[in-house]
Enzyme design. Structure first.
Site, PDB file in Angstrom:
ATOM      1  N   SER A  45       0.798  -1.230   0.000  1.00 15.14           N
ATOM      2  CA  SER A  45       0.000   0.000   0.000  1.00 15.14           C
ATOM      3  C   SER A  45       0.830   1.279   0.000  1.00 15.14           C
ATOM      4  O   SER A  45       0.311   2.341  -0.314  1.00 15.14           O
ATOM      5  CB  SER A  45      -0.969   0.015   1.182  1.00 15.14           C
ATOM      6  OG  SER A  45      -0.268   0.183   2.395  1.00 15.14           O
ATOM      7  N   LYS A  85       0.954   4.226   6.792  1.00 17.48           N
ATOM      8  CA  LYS A  85       0.227   5.110   5.871  1.00 17.48           C
ATOM      9  C   LYS A  85       0.812   6.515   5.944  1.00 17.48           C
ATOM     10  O   LYS A  85       1.685   6.803   6.742  1.00 17.48           O
ATOM     11  CB  LYS A  85      -1.270   5.170   6.239  1.00 17.48           C
ATOM     12  CG  LYS A  85      -1.983   3.839   6.283  1.00 17.48           C
ATOM     13  CD  LYS A  85      -2.087   3.185   4.926  1.00 17.48           C
ATOM     14  CE  LYS A  85      -2.764   1.813   5.041  1.00 17.48           C
ATOM     15  NZ  LYS A  85      -2.673   1.054   3.820  1.00 17.48           N
TER      16      LYS A  85
END
Length: 185
Positions: A45, A85
């Site tokens: 990700s 993230k």
């Protein structure tokens, strides 16, 4: 027979070593739990910024001494696992994505870390990030996204928003594999 002085000297040496080992263990635990901690990147990700199975060092003091900033790479403590993230929206922000352009509080925001991903998406005939929002971030939450927008579960699609307490810290650098040591940006 050993003299009393020799026995005392050996006993003193053993105690000195025991003290040194105990102090080292206590310092290691304090550093690991309150200052810096290693984490493993799990998944794609954050490609191309961070790669699956890379190890990163995370500064855990940030949340105690300053506020998080937009664009910082953070480790988040989820219910059953941790996530890596990038902070996109701060508490109180309004976040929107329109035509592959990020808007924060109605103003365009540059995302230079996405240049390679945007170029590839354009070559392949699609946008990197689907339109969404506007999303109003509550005063006690953060909105996060992965850099690999087409392959990231984040605040847009399942993970939701995160509190400051759920943020373990900020990524500082990759330390493994050794041939990939670098600062994270």
């Amino acid at each position: 027979m050993k003299s009393e002085k020799e026995k005392t000297s050996k006993k003193s040496a053993v105690l000195d070593w025991a003290k040194a080992i105990i102090i080292a263990v206590v310092l290691a635990v304090l550093i690991r739990n309150f200052l810096f901690a290693p984490y493993v990147v799990d998944g794609e990700s954050m490609e191309p910024t961070l790669h699956d199975r890379e190890r990163i060092f995370v500064n855990m003091t940030v949340k105690y001494i300053s506020d998080f900033k937009r664009g910082q790479i953070v480790v988040l403590n989820g219910e059953n696992e941790h996530y890596v993230k990038r902070i996109i929206g701060l508490p109180g922000d309004t976040v929107q994505m329109k035509n592959d352009q990020l808007y924060i509080n109605g103003k365009k925001v540059s995302e230079p870390y996405l240049a390679a991903n945007k170029k590839k998406a354009k070559q392949d005939g699609y946008t990197l990030t689907d339109d969404f929002g506007p999303v109003k971030v509550p005063d006690d939450k953060y909105f996060v996204m992965g850099d690999n927008r087409r392959n990231s579960m984040d605040s847009r699609n399942g993970l939701g928003l995160f509190t400051k307490k759920q943020i373990a810290g900020t990524s500082k650098f990759v330390f493994f594999p050794f041939n990939e040591i670098r600062k994270t940006k």
